[in-house]
Design a protein around this motif. Structure first.
Motif, PDB file in Angstrom:
ATOM      1  N   HIS A   9     -23.588  -1.930 -16.364  1.00 18.98           N
ATOM      2  CA  HIS A   9     -24.920  -2.527 -16.263  1.00 18.98           C
ATOM      3  C   HIS A   9     -24.819  -3.982 -15.821  1.00 18.98           C
ATOM      4  O   HIS A   9     -23.925  -4.713 -16.263  1.00 18.98           O
ATOM      5  CB  HIS A   9     -25.664  -2.431 -17.599  1.00 18.98           C
ATOM      6  CG  HIS A   9     -25.854  -1.027 -18.063  1.00 18.98           C
ATOM      7  ND1 HIS A   9     -25.060  -0.455 -19.028  1.00 18.98           N
ATOM      8  CD2 HIS A   9     -26.741  -0.061 -17.672  1.00 18.98           C
ATOM      9  CE1 HIS A   9     -25.442   0.793 -19.221  1.00 18.98           C
ATOM     10  NE2 HIS A   9     -26.450   1.056 -18.417  1.00 18.98           N
ATOM     11  N   LEU A  10     -25.749  -4.366 -14.962  1.00 19.94           N
ATOM     12  CA  LEU A  10     -25.867  -5.746 -14.496  1.00 19.94           C
ATOM     13  C   LEU A  10     -27.214  -6.293 -14.948  1.00 19.94           C
ATOM     14  O   LEU A  10     -28.218  -5.571 -14.958  1.00 19.94           O
ATOM     15  CB  LEU A  10     -25.793  -5.822 -12.970  1.00 19.94           C
ATOM     16  CG  LEU A  10     -24.601  -5.155 -12.281  1.00 19.94           C
ATOM     17  CD1 LEU A  10     -24.740  -5.284 -10.764  1.00 19.94           C
ATOM     18  CD2 LEU A  10     -23.289  -5.763 -12.752  1.00 19.94           C
ATOM     19  N   TYR A  11     -27.208  -7.588 -15.283  1.00 21.27           N
ATOM     20  CA  TYR A  11     -28.430  -8.271 -15.713  1.00 21.27           C
ATOM     21  C   TYR A  11     -28.554  -9.561 -14.906  1.00 21.27           C
ATOM     22  O   TYR A  11     -27.564 -10.273 -14.701  1.00 21.27           O
ATOM     23  CB  TYR A  11     -28.387  -8.583 -17.210  1.00 21.27           C
ATOM     24  CG  TYR A  11     -28.262  -7.350 -18.066  1.00 21.27           C
ATOM     25  CD1 TYR A  11     -29.400  -6.721 -18.578  1.00 21.27           C
ATOM     26  CD2 TYR A  11     -27.025  -6.791 -18.348  1.00 21.27           C
ATOM     27  CE1 TYR A  11     -29.295  -5.575 -19.347  1.00 21.27           C
ATOM     28  CE2 TYR A  11     -26.903  -5.641 -19.108  1.00 21.27           C
ATOM     29  CZ  TYR A  11     -28.049  -5.037 -19.608  1.00 21.27           C
ATOM     30  OH  TYR A  11     -27.940  -3.897 -20.354  1.00 21.27           O
TER      31      TYR A  11
ATOM     32  N   PHE B 271     -28.993 -16.824 -19.791  1.00 22.99           N
ATOM     33  CA  PHE B 271     -29.035 -15.832 -20.854  1.00 22.99           C
ATOM     34  C   PHE B 271     -27.616 -15.315 -21.044  1.00 22.99           C
ATOM     35  O   PHE B 271     -26.740 -15.533 -20.214  1.00 22.99           O
ATOM     36  CB  PHE B 271     -29.993 -14.679 -20.517  1.00 22.99           C
ATOM     37  CG  PHE B 271     -29.546 -13.847 -19.345  1.00 22.99           C
ATOM     38  CD1 PHE B 271     -28.789 -12.698 -19.545  1.00 22.99           C
ATOM     39  CD2 PHE B 271     -29.850 -14.220 -18.048  1.00 22.99           C
ATOM     40  CE1 PHE B 271     -28.354 -11.935 -18.468  1.00 22.99           C
ATOM     41  CE2 PHE B 271     -29.424 -13.464 -16.962  1.00 22.99           C
ATOM     42  CZ  PHE B 271     -28.669 -12.319 -17.177  1.00 22.99           C
ATOM     43  N   ASN B 272     -27.382 -14.624 -22.161  1.00 26.69           N
ATOM     44  CA  ASN B 272     -26.059 -14.063 -22.393  1.00 26.69           C
ATOM     45  C   ASN B 272     -26.171 -12.869 -23.318  1.00 26.69           C
ATOM     46  O   ASN B 272     -27.140 -12.728 -24.069  1.00 26.69           O
ATOM     47  CB  ASN B 272     -25.107 -15.107 -22.986  1.00 26.69           C
ATOM     48  CG  ASN B 272     -23.659 -14.847 -22.609  1.00 26.69           C
ATOM     49  OD1 ASN B 272     -23.296 -13.741 -22.227  1.00 26.69           O
ATOM     50  ND2 ASN B 272     -22.826 -15.867 -22.717  1.00 26.69           N
ATOM     51  N   LEU B 273     -25.158 -12.013 -23.261  1.00 33.96           N
ATOM     52  CA  LEU B 273     -25.049 -10.885 -24.161  1.00 33.96           C
ATOM     53  C   LEU B 273     -24.204 -11.264 -25.364  1.00 33.96           C
ATOM     54  O   LEU B 273     -23.271 -12.067 -25.244  1.00 33.96           O
ATOM     55  CB  LEU B 273     -24.404  -9.690 -23.452  1.00 33.96           C
ATOM     56  CG  LEU B 273     -25.106  -9.160 -22.203  1.00 33.96           C
ATOM     57  CD1 LEU B 273     -24.244  -8.105 -21.532  1.00 33.96           C
ATOM     58  CD2 LEU B 273     -26.462  -8.587 -22.538  1.00 33.96           C
ATOM     59  N   THR B 274     -24.523 -10.708 -26.530  1.00 32.50           N
ATOM     60  CA  THR B 274     -23.621 -10.877 -27.663  1.00 32.50           C
ATOM     61  C   THR B 274     -22.319 -10.138 -27.349  1.00 32.50           C
ATOM     62  O   THR B 274     -22.311  -9.168 -26.568  1.00 32.50           O
ATOM     63  CB  THR B 274     -24.247 -10.348 -28.958  1.00 32.50           C
ATOM     64  OG1 THR B 274     -24.623  -8.970 -28.763  1.00 32.50           O
ATOM     65  CG2 THR B 274     -25.470 -11.161 -29.346  1.00 32.50           C
ATOM     66  N   PRO B 275     -21.185 -10.569 -27.916  1.00 30.02           N
ATOM     67  CA  PRO B 275     -19.901  -9.956 -27.569  1.00 30.02           C
ATOM     68  C   PRO B 275     -19.848  -8.447 -27.780  1.00 30.02           C
ATOM     69  O   PRO B 275     -19.125  -7.749 -27.063  1.00 30.02           O
ATOM     70  CB  PRO B 275     -18.914 -10.684 -28.484  1.00 30.02           C
ATOM     71  CG  PRO B 275     -19.532 -12.035 -28.677  1.00 30.02           C
ATOM     72  CD  PRO B 275     -21.011 -11.771 -28.757  1.00 30.02           C
ATOM     73  N   ASP B 276     -20.600  -7.917 -28.753  1.00 29.12           N
ATOM     74  CA  ASP B 276     -20.610  -6.475 -28.978  1.00 29.12           C
ATOM     75  C   ASP B 276     -21.640  -5.751 -28.118  1.00 29.12           C
ATOM     76  O   ASP B 276     -21.763  -4.519 -28.175  1.00 29.12           O
ATOM     77  CB  ASP B 276     -20.849  -6.159 -30.459  1.00 29.12           C
ATOM     78  CG  ASP B 276     -22.169  -6.728 -30.982  1.00 29.12           C
ATOM     79  OD1 ASP B 276     -22.978  -7.228 -30.179  1.00 29.12           O
ATOM     80  OD2 ASP B 276     -22.379  -6.684 -32.211  1.00 29.12           O
ATOM     81  N   GLY B 277     -22.400  -6.498 -27.312  1.00 28.75           N
ATOM     82  CA  GLY B 277     -23.358  -5.891 -26.397  1.00 28.75           C
ATOM     83  C   GLY B 277     -24.634  -5.396 -27.019  1.00 28.75           C
ATOM     84  O   GLY B 277     -25.445  -4.746 -26.348  1.00 28.75           O
ATOM     85  N   LYS B 278     -24.886  -5.713 -28.290  1.00 29.96           N
ATOM     86  CA  LYS B 278     -26.072  -5.188 -28.972  1.00 29.96           C
ATOM     87  C   LYS B 278     -27.343  -5.982 -28.680  1.00 29.96           C
ATOM     88  O   LYS B 278     -28.447  -5.466 -28.850  1.00 29.96           O
ATOM     89  CB  LYS B 278     -25.830  -5.154 -30.484  1.00 29.96           C
ATOM     90  CG  LYS B 278     -24.789  -4.127 -30.919  1.00 29.96           C
ATOM     91  CD  LYS B 278     -24.655  -4.110 -32.425  1.00 29.96           C
ATOM     92  CE  LYS B 278     -23.654  -3.046 -32.868  1.00 29.96           C
ATOM     93  NZ  LYS B 278     -23.499  -3.009 -34.352  1.00 29.96           N
ATOM     94  N   TYR B 279     -27.188  -7.239 -28.259  1.00 24.02           N
ATOM     95  CA  TYR B 279     -28.356  -8.092 -28.032  1.00 24.02           C
ATOM     96  C   TYR B 279     -28.176  -8.900 -26.760  1.00 24.02           C
ATOM     97  O   TYR B 279     -27.046  -9.188 -26.325  1.00 24.02           O
ATOM     98  CB  TYR B 279     -28.563  -9.057 -29.208  1.00 24.02           C
ATOM     99  CG  TYR B 279     -28.813  -8.367 -30.517  1.00 24.02           C
ATOM    100  CD1 TYR B 279     -30.102  -7.964 -30.890  1.00 24.02           C
ATOM    101  CD2 TYR B 279     -27.762  -8.100 -31.400  1.00 24.02           C
ATOM    102  CE1 TYR B 279     -30.328  -7.321 -32.087  1.00 24.02           C
ATOM    103  CE2 TYR B 279     -27.980  -7.449 -32.608  1.00 24.02           C
ATOM    104  CZ  TYR B 279     -29.262  -7.059 -32.944  1.00 24.02           C
ATOM    105  OH  TYR B 279     -29.479  -6.415 -34.133  1.00 24.02           O
ATOM    106  N   LEU B 280     -29.291  -9.268 -26.166  1.00 22.32           N
ATOM    107  CA  LEU B 280     -29.333 -10.235 -25.068  1.00 22.32           C
ATOM    108  C   LEU B 280     -30.195 -11.401 -25.540  1.00 22.32           C
ATOM    109  O   LEU B 280     -31.291 -11.195 -26.066  1.00 22.32           O
ATOM    110  CB  LEU B 280     -29.911  -9.607 -23.806  1.00 22.32           C
ATOM    111  CG  LEU B 280     -29.978 -10.502 -22.564  1.00 22.32           C
ATOM    112  CD1 LEU B 280     -29.795  -9.676 -21.287  1.00 22.32           C
ATOM    113  CD2 LEU B 280     -31.291 -11.295 -22.479  1.00 22.32           C
TER     114      LEU B 280
ATOM    115  N   GLN C 187     -26.995   0.220 -25.763  1.00 20.99           N
ATOM    116  CA  GLN C 187     -25.672   0.122 -25.156  1.00 20.99           C
ATOM    117  C   GLN C 187     -25.337   1.296 -24.240  1.00 20.99           C
ATOM    118  O   GLN C 187     -24.425   1.205 -23.430  1.00 20.99           O
ATOM    119  CB  GLN C 187     -24.619  -0.022 -26.254  1.00 20.99           C
ATOM    120  CG  GLN C 187     -24.750  -1.363 -26.987  1.00 20.99           C
ATOM    121  CD  GLN C 187     -23.796  -1.469 -28.159  1.00 20.99           C
ATOM    122  OE1 GLN C 187     -24.059  -0.936 -29.228  1.00 20.99           O
ATOM    123  NE2 GLN C 187     -22.689  -2.166 -27.957  1.00 20.99           N
ATOM    124  N   LYS C 188     -26.083   2.395 -24.343  1.00 20.64           N
ATOM    125  CA  LYS C 188     -25.860   3.532 -23.452  1.00 20.64           C
ATOM    126  C   LYS C 188     -26.645   3.386 -22.160  1.00 20.64           C
ATOM    127  O   LYS C 188     -26.100   3.543 -21.060  1.00 20.64           O
ATOM    128  CB  LYS C 188     -26.229   4.836 -24.159  1.00 20.64           C
ATOM    129  CG  LYS C 188     -25.283   5.207 -25.293  1.00 20.64           C
ATOM    130  CD  LYS C 188     -25.661   6.551 -25.888  1.00 20.64           C
ATOM    131  CE  LYS C 188     -24.703   6.941 -27.010  1.00 20.64           C
ATOM    132  NZ  LYS C 188     -25.064   8.261 -27.619  1.00 20.64           N
TER     133      LYS C 188
END
Length: 363
Positions: free
Chosen positions: A272-274, A311-320, A337-338
């Motif tokens: 995924h790209l943001y 902006f950034n993602l949390t390291p575990d990918g659960k939040y932006l 995450q899916k």
């Protein structure tokens, strides 16, 4: 500053980000953002007051050294600052300061082996190569000046080096020059007294204005944010050469108004790209990788504020987490995450002109 999100059950984990900003007073500076979903907390505290316009701030892998710019101008450019960071004392201890050798430094990059720090000077149209010493000091090795312009006479009257990005191997350094419509490739030789040498000028489409870029996890693709045309461009990458594969608009076909594409982030799995878009858009765009390797648009959604510069993602990918320079706030999205999809949350907090978020370790 804090906010709450009622009835949320989460693991008791605190996400931490260094936050860069533009400052209006001496008591402002580098800040620390802490987000704990289980405790319903989103807090910001100043950890280095008196730093003027620390618009870009990063840390080394250990998290014990922090590097920041002062995005200012002068005879020898702006400033580059180094701080010591101790785990039990969040206040940063200043240990080194030097001139950036170009006006308005706006971006920092550490090489994968952390031997070199690259400072991009936007108004100076150049970048400076520093050797990063173990004691936190910096040894200037090179100042590389760009020359030229492009078709947008308001924004591309001269070179504007906006970012520097190492490939995952550390063998190549990619310089995004908004003013020349070029992503330049340089080779990196740590054993040389002149460690950075020009290889290739990868030409962008006229008027694009390349700003930031990111590599795919395997290093085989490069994703470039074209600020002036609000395009996310996908390139194949081989030995420093960029081969354009896709140009993905960050606006819908019927959009009318100003644009200002700003940031690109890649999920850790590369699926995924943001991308963020400012101007009159104020959106986050989500793209998903298909079986044929191409990316397709999932959604352009409101960023939750005005001027989502970073902006950034949390390291575990659960939040932006989105930082809005114009509306002076931080907004949190939950991430599937899916699918890569984002959903709004009530978590938000005020912040003075936040313009960069660097993810630290979680606790």
């Amino acid at each position: 500053m804090a906010c709450t999100h009622p009835d949320q059950k989460q693991n008791d984990m605190t996400y931490r980000f260094l936050m860069g900003s533009y400052t209006d007073s001496a008591n402002q500076g580098i800040e620390l953002l802490e987000f704990n979903p289980a405790k319903n907390q989103l807090d910001i505290q100043t950890i280095a007051a008196g730093v003027e316009n620390p618009s870009f701030v990063i840390a080394n892998k250990n998290g014990d050294l922090v590097y920041a710019v002062e995005e200012t101008a002068g005879e020898e450019g702006g400033k580059v600052l180094v701080f010591e960071r101790k785990e039990n004392n969040e206040n940063l201890n200043p240990i080194y300061s030097t001139n950036s050798q170009g006006n308005h430094p706006c971006h920092l990059a550490l090489s994968p082996d952390e031997k070199f720090l690259i400072v991009s000077n936007y108004s100076g149209g150049n970048f400076t190569v520093f050797k990063a010493l173990e004691n936190g000091q910096l040894e200037q090795k090179q100042v590389i000046q760009h020359e030229g312009s492009s078709v947008n006479t308001d924004r591309q009257e001269g070179p504007h080096v906006h970012s520097a990005t190492f490939d995952p191997t550390g063998k190549y350094l990619m310089i995004a020059d908004l003013g020349r419509d070029v992503v330049a490739t340089y080779s990196v030789d740590a054993s040389s007294d002149q460690p950075v040498q020009h290889l290739i000028d990868n030409l962008m489409s006229p008027g694009d204005g390349p700003r930031h870029l990111a590599f795919s996890p395997d290093g085989k693709q490069v994703f470039v944010i074209q600020e002036l045309t609000a395009i996310l461009e996908v390139f194949d990458f081989s030995e420093g050469n960029l081969n354009s594969k896709q140009r993905l608009p960050l606006t819908s076909p019927d959009f009318e108004g100003n644009v200002g594409a700003a940031e690109i982030r890649v999920s850790t799995d590369g699926n995924h790209l943001y991308a963020s878009n400012r101007g009159d858009a104020n959106t986050l765009s989500i793209f998903s990788k298909q079986e044929n390797g191409e990316f397709t648009l999932e959604e352009h959604l409101p960023s939750g504020g005005i001027m989502p510069r970073n902006f950034n993602l949390t390291p575990d990918g659960k939040y932006l987490i989105a930082a809005h320079q114009g509306s002076h706030d931080i907004v949190v999205f939950e991430r599937d995450q899916k699918t890569g999809g984002l959903s709004s949350t009530p978590w938000s907090t005020k912040a003075n002109k936040p313009v960069y978020l660097f993810a630290l370790d979680t606790q």
